[in-house]
Motif scaffolding. Structure first.
Motif, PDB file in Angstrom:
ATOM      1  N   VAL A 142       9.226 -20.848 -93.656  1.00  0.00           N
ATOM      2  CA  VAL A 142       8.171 -19.946 -93.196  1.00  0.00           C
ATOM      3  C   VAL A 142       7.844 -19.005 -94.337  1.00  0.00           C
ATOM      4  N   VAL A 185      12.498 -25.678 -91.774  1.00  0.00           N
ATOM      5  CA  VAL A 185      11.145 -25.153 -91.959  1.00  0.00           C
ATOM      6  C   VAL A 185      11.211 -23.999 -92.947  1.00  0.00           C
ATOM      7  N   ARG A 202      12.809 -27.578 -84.319  1.00  0.00           N
ATOM      8  CA  ARG A 202      14.245 -27.379 -84.099  1.00  0.00           C
ATOM      9  C   ARG A 202      14.915 -28.715 -83.818  1.00  0.00           C
ATOM     10  N   ALA A 252      24.330 -16.061 -88.009  1.00  0.00           N
ATOM     11  CA  ALA A 252      22.953 -16.446 -88.276  1.00  0.00           C
ATOM     12  C   ALA A 252      22.073 -15.904 -87.169  1.00  0.00           C
ATOM     13  N   MET A 253      20.831 -15.737 -87.497  1.00  0.00           N
ATOM     14  CA  MET A 253      19.901 -15.168 -86.536  1.00  0.00           C
ATOM     15  C   MET A 253      18.838 -16.202 -86.212  1.00  0.00           C
ATOM     16  N   LEU A 254      18.631 -16.381 -84.913  1.00  0.00           N
ATOM     17  CA  LEU A 254      17.609 -17.327 -84.489  1.00  0.00           C
ATOM     18  C   LEU A 254      16.244 -16.800 -84.911  1.00  0.00           C
ATOM     19  N   ALA A 255      15.503 -17.650 -85.563  1.00  0.00           N
ATOM     20  CA  ALA A 255      14.208 -17.226 -86.064  1.00  0.00           C
ATOM     21  C   ALA A 255      13.256 -16.979 -84.894  1.00  0.00           C
ATOM     22  N   PRO A 256      12.516 -15.894 -84.936  1.00  0.00           N
ATOM     23  CA  PRO A 256      11.527 -15.655 -83.885  1.00  0.00           C
ATOM     24  C   PRO A 256      10.509 -16.795 -83.846  1.00  0.00           C
ATOM     25  N   ASP A 257      10.297 -17.298 -82.651  1.00  0.00           N
ATOM     26  CA  ASP A 257       9.385 -18.438 -82.504  1.00  0.00           C
ATOM     27  C   ASP A 257       7.935 -17.956 -82.560  1.00  0.00           C
ATOM     28  N   PHE A 258       7.075 -18.868 -82.938  1.00  0.00           N
ATOM     29  CA  PHE A 258       5.651 -18.538 -82.930  1.00  0.00           C
ATOM     30  C   PHE A 258       4.847 -19.809 -82.785  1.00  0.00           C
ATOM     31  N   LEU A 307       6.881 -23.160 -84.249  1.00  0.00           N
ATOM     32  CA  LEU A 307       8.111 -23.226 -85.036  1.00  0.00           C
ATOM     33  C   LEU A 307       9.212 -23.987 -84.292  1.00  0.00           C
TER      34      LEU A 307
END
Lengths: 200, 102
Positions: free
Chosen positions: A193, A191, A186, A164-170, A182
């Protein structure tokens, strides 16, 4: 999972392959002053370069092992795309095919490709400076950079792909007023997006 | 999306809609439809859609319509990236994916 990222990576890898192979072709073509473009001729021509350079160059054969090492490692690691370099019209397509054959094993090639291109340039420099004694220190780093490439290759191949890939935060303002981050969700709740460009 | 809001609420997922368009669209949309989930805007800053790999896929300087389901660990559990201008993910499909998380 990383369909888009993977595709970009493949394109980058294919480009780096082609760049490295073209560099190698140019370097060998300059050394041999002949239109040898196929990899078979390159690999076969390496000993002749080795044979030519000691006679013409008074420096000890420090430059020639680098050239041979570059050609040898290149032929080892890049065999599928290298066979297609003779047809210069579409080398990237075949390289993309070769790298696209396995999505996990196409991550390791970049260090090799860069190592080959590095050693190509340095060996080309060494080849052009055969008469000057400054050519001798140049191949040393090339030979050093050549050795870790084959050892790192199986390590990278055997590493399991990311699950899995950590979602880029924003953190973004909303038209309703408050800002939303975002990473604040956690550990609390999932969420969704949604990038949108029209009504749906 | 708005139609299925109640169903999304039932799954406990937080919807964050991100507009990469100019603000006229989402503002008008929110005013007209009375959206109940936050609409974030990037003010034409492409860095976030770029980070998600959905920016400018059609060469028009906008993010493609896409959905990322991010689980509680902050990882992308599922995604749907628009392949063309009219790409649409149906809420039912998204809800099905959300339910798989639980």
């Amino acid at each position: 999972m990383g369909a888009v990222f993977g595709r970009k990576n493949r394109v980058l890898i294919a480009i780096s392959f082609v760049a490295a192979l073209l560099l190698l072709t140019v370097a060998c073509g300059d050394n041999l002053s002949g239109p040898s473009l196929t990899s078979g001729q390159q690999v076969g021509a390496a000993p002749s370069a080795e044979a030519e350079q000691p006679s013409s160059a008074p420096t000890p054969g420090a430059a020639t092992p680098a050239a041979v090492a570059a050609v040898g490692s290149e032929s080892k690691s890049n065999t599928p795309p290298a066979t297609a370099t003779g047809a210069e019209s579409k080398p990237d397509a075949s390289a993309a095919q070769a790298t696209g054959a396995d999505s996990k094993s196409d991550t390791p090639p970049p260090p090799i490709a860069t190592a080959v291109s590095k050693s190509d340039t340095s060996s080309a420099v060494a080849a052009t400076e055969t008469a000057t004694p400054t050519g001798t220190p140049v191949p040393a780093p090339a030979a050093v950079s050549e050795t870790p490439a084959p050892t790192s290759l199986p390590v990278l191949v055997n590493t399991p792909g990311p699950v899995a890939m950590l979602a880029p935060d924003f953190t973004l303002p909303s038209i309703q007023g408050p800002e939303y981050t975002l990473s604040e969700y956690r550990g609390k709740q999932p969420v969704l997006v949604v990038f949108y460009r029209a009504y749906w | 999306m708005q139609r299925a809001k109640a169903e999304f609420d039932a799954t406990g997922v937080q919807i964050l809609a991100i507009s990469t368009d100019n603000l006229n669209g989402p503002l008008a949309m929110a005013a007209r439809d009375g959206l109940e989930f936050p609409i974030l805007f990037t003010a034409l800053d492409p860095s976030i859609p770029q980070a998600y790999g959905v920016f400018n896929l059609f060469g028009d300087g906008l993010a493609s319509a896409s959905v990322f389901l991010i689980d509680k660990q902050g990882e992308i559990a599922w995604k749907s990236i628009g392949k063309n201008y009219t790409h649409q993910v149906f809420p039912e499909e998204i809800i099905e994916q959300v339910k798989k998380l639980n």
